[in-house]
Design a protein around this motif. Structure first.
Motif, PDB file in Angstrom:
ATOM      1  N   PRO A  80      51.628  11.136  -2.802  1.00 41.68           N
ATOM      2  CA  PRO A  80      51.745  12.768  -3.004  1.00 41.68           C
ATOM      3  C   PRO A  80      51.869  13.691  -2.024  1.00 41.68           C
ATOM      4  CG  PRO A  80      49.983  11.622  -4.392  1.00 41.68           C
ATOM      5  CD  PRO A  80      50.250  10.723  -3.514  1.00 41.68           C
ATOM      6  N   LEU A  81      51.197  13.355  -0.952  1.00 45.52           N
ATOM      7  CA  LEU A  81      51.187  14.064   0.375  1.00 45.52           C
ATOM      8  C   LEU A  81      52.444  13.850   0.957  1.00 45.52           C
ATOM      9  CD1 LEU A  81      49.332  16.019   2.334  1.00 45.52           C
ATOM     10  CD2 LEU A  81      49.045  13.669   3.777  1.00 45.52           C
ATOM     11  N   TRP A 104      50.346  14.773  -7.875  1.00 44.36           N
ATOM     12  CA  TRP A 104      48.971  14.745  -7.597  1.00 44.36           C
ATOM     13  C   TRP A 104      48.029  14.274  -8.345  1.00 44.36           C
ATOM     14  CZ3 TRP A 104      47.105  14.658  -2.713  1.00 44.36           C
ATOM     15  CH2 TRP A 104      48.087  15.502  -1.695  1.00 44.36           C
ATOM     16  N   HIS A 124      55.119  15.797  -1.300  1.00 39.73           N
ATOM     17  CA  HIS A 124      54.675  17.454  -1.172  1.00 39.73           C
ATOM     18  C   HIS A 124      55.123  17.960   0.268  1.00 39.73           C
ATOM     19  CE1 HIS A 124      51.926  20.646  -2.182  1.00 39.73           C
ATOM     20  NE2 HIS A 124      53.005  21.130  -1.992  1.00 39.73           N
ATOM     21  N   LEU A 177      42.074  18.649  -5.269  1.00 38.04           N
ATOM     22  CA  LEU A 177      43.397  18.413  -4.624  1.00 38.04           C
ATOM     23  C   LEU A 177      44.482  18.350  -5.765  1.00 38.04           C
ATOM     24  CD1 LEU A 177      43.352  15.595  -1.670  1.00 38.04           C
ATOM     25  CD2 LEU A 177      42.946  18.024  -1.850  1.00 38.04           C
ATOM     26  N   PHE A 178      44.026  18.056  -6.909  1.00 37.67           N
ATOM     27  CA  PHE A 178      44.902  18.288  -8.062  1.00 37.67           C
ATOM     28  C   PHE A 178      44.562  19.532  -8.903  1.00 37.67           C
ATOM     29  CE2 PHE A 178      44.663  17.684 -12.833  1.00 37.67           C
ATOM     30  CZ  PHE A 178      46.239  17.806 -13.277  1.00 37.67           C
TER      31      PHE A 178
END
Length: 426
Positions: A357-358, A69, A361, A108-109
């Motif tokens: 990343p989404l 992320w 994850h 988001l990180f």
């Protein structure tokens, strides 16, 4: 409830005082401040190691998902700078957009990073969300009666708007709003607009379902349902079903009878598939026609954003949203949809910086939810975020999703600890 350390106390009060912050129009500032403070504390815990006070020491290393992320959000910033340079937007706009990145995409990180490192327990987040739910229920009669009593829609715009933000609605305190299509009241609670309030209601229900105290669970569920229904958001009704049922059905994938049942259903589609497809298409049509004007504007915005991305700025986008024509009621091009917005503003680079990343994850959370109950709430959150991306710009709403993002970090820590324990045993 007991808070075991200053980090838990800080998070607990930052969440439970949501309505107090909203009353001063301060929520848009509180989210980023909380994120950067928690991330700074987590970085200090990693750096100081044993020198850190015992109850704030890092719970372990930084999980790989958190690093992913982080890399994605840095790539997002680079895409932003490149887009501004390509289109000659100037230093002032570049600095302003970079600050916007620090208040949006960076969260988001930062928040999962803080959740993964700091010793914050799930129950602190869950209970504090339910306390917000109870406060919502106590305020509900005022909100519902306000239109009938002739009270104004808008109470005031906070002077904190001088700090800068996407628009005055982020600093405005509302009792209700009137739908321009039907002139009936809609409620947005502590969100900047009603559809987002509905998604926040979905997240509240998902958190409430994990509380072991039935009274607090009931408060959170009822408050969340009230937010969903009074926001009159179609997207939230769909999200409520998807985000609550899907995580609870995932463990079935580990059982043989579920696969046999699925095979039987697939075989039956040969007979009833046509009727099912017609029913789905009719449902989608009814869903869109429920708010036809809104659907038309959104679809037109997406088409314009996609066409202009494809023909003008494929790799790094246009650097910023741009005013739309009268056809879309002057709504900014690049708004109302995370994916088309990313393509328009940050190009394919920004799109992939969020999508990769989404996706990774999401797959990790799905795999964990099949075998562990701990994966239910993180999967609910990930599904809510995914649904939100198709109707909103996720980055400018991260400031209200920060408790959910912290919980995702806690879950990353739990999965990483399991991996480390498995490696040690081998």
């Amino acid at each position: 409830m007991t808070r075991n350390n200053p980090a838990e106390a800080f998070v607990f009060w930052a969440i439970t005082l949501t309505w107090a912050f909203y009353a001063f129009g301060a929520l848009y500032l509180v989210g980023p401040i909380v994120a950067w403070l928690l991330a700074g504390l987590a970085a200090a815990a990693l750096y100081l190691g044993p020198a850190m006070r015992r109850d704030l020491r890092a719970t372990g290393g930084v999980p790989g998902l958190v690093w992913l992320w982080g890399a994605g959000m840095i790539a997002m910033l680079i895409a932003l700078w490149t887009g501004h340079f390509d289109w000659g937007l100037g230093v002032a706009k570049t600095v302003k957009s970079s600050i916007g990145w620090a208040k949006g995409w960076a969260l988001l990180f930062l928040l999962p990073f803080a959740g993964a490192i700091l010793p914050i327990r799930r129950i602190v987040l869950i209970r504090s969300q339910n306390i917000v739910g109870l406060c919502t229920l106590l305020l509900l009669p005022l909100f519902v009666l306000a239109p009938n009593l002739g009270l104004p829609e808008k109470i005031f715009v906070s002077p904190l708007k001088a700090a800068g933000g996407p628009g005055p609605e982020y600093f405005t305190v509302y009792l209700y709003t009137l739908d321009p299509a039907s002139w009936t009241p809609r409620w947005q609670f502590y969100a900047p607009w009603s559809p987002f309030a509905g998604l926040l209601g979905v997240v509240m229900v998902c958190f409430a379902l994990e509380d072991r105290d039935r009274r607090w669970m009931a408060a959170g569920i009822v408050a969340g349902l009230a937010m969903i229904l009074l926001s009159k958001s179609r997207m939230s009704l769909v999200a409520l079903v998807v985000c609550t049922l899907t995580p609870r059905m995932m463990p079935l994938l580990a059982r043989g009878f579920a696969w046999q049942l699925a095979a039987g259903l697939m075989a039956s589609m040969a007979v009833i598939g046509g009727a099912v497809l017609d029913m789905i298409l009719n449902g989608v049509s009814a869903f869109k026609s429920a708010r036809a004007d809104s659907t038309r504007v959104r679809e037109t915005l997406q088409r314009i954003a996609y066409e202009r991305w494809q023909t003008e700025a494929v790799w790094f986008g246009h650097g910023t949203v741009q005013p739309g024509p009268h056809l879309v009621e002057y709504m900014p091009i690049g708004s109302h949809h995370t994916w088309f917005g990313l393509l328009f503003v940050k190009g394919l680079t920004g799109f992939l910086a969020f999508a990769i990343p989404l996706a990774v994850h999401m797959l990790a959370v799905i795999a964990d939810s099949i075998h562990h109950l701990r994966g239910r709430l993180p999967l609910s959150i990930m599904l809510a975020i995914l649904i939100l991306t198709f109707g909103e710009n996720i980055e400018i709403e991260a400031y209200l999703l920060w408790p959910a993002l912290v919980l995702l970090g806690i879950h990353m820590r739990e999965m990483a600890n399991d991996t480390d324990a498995g490696s040690a045993s081998n």
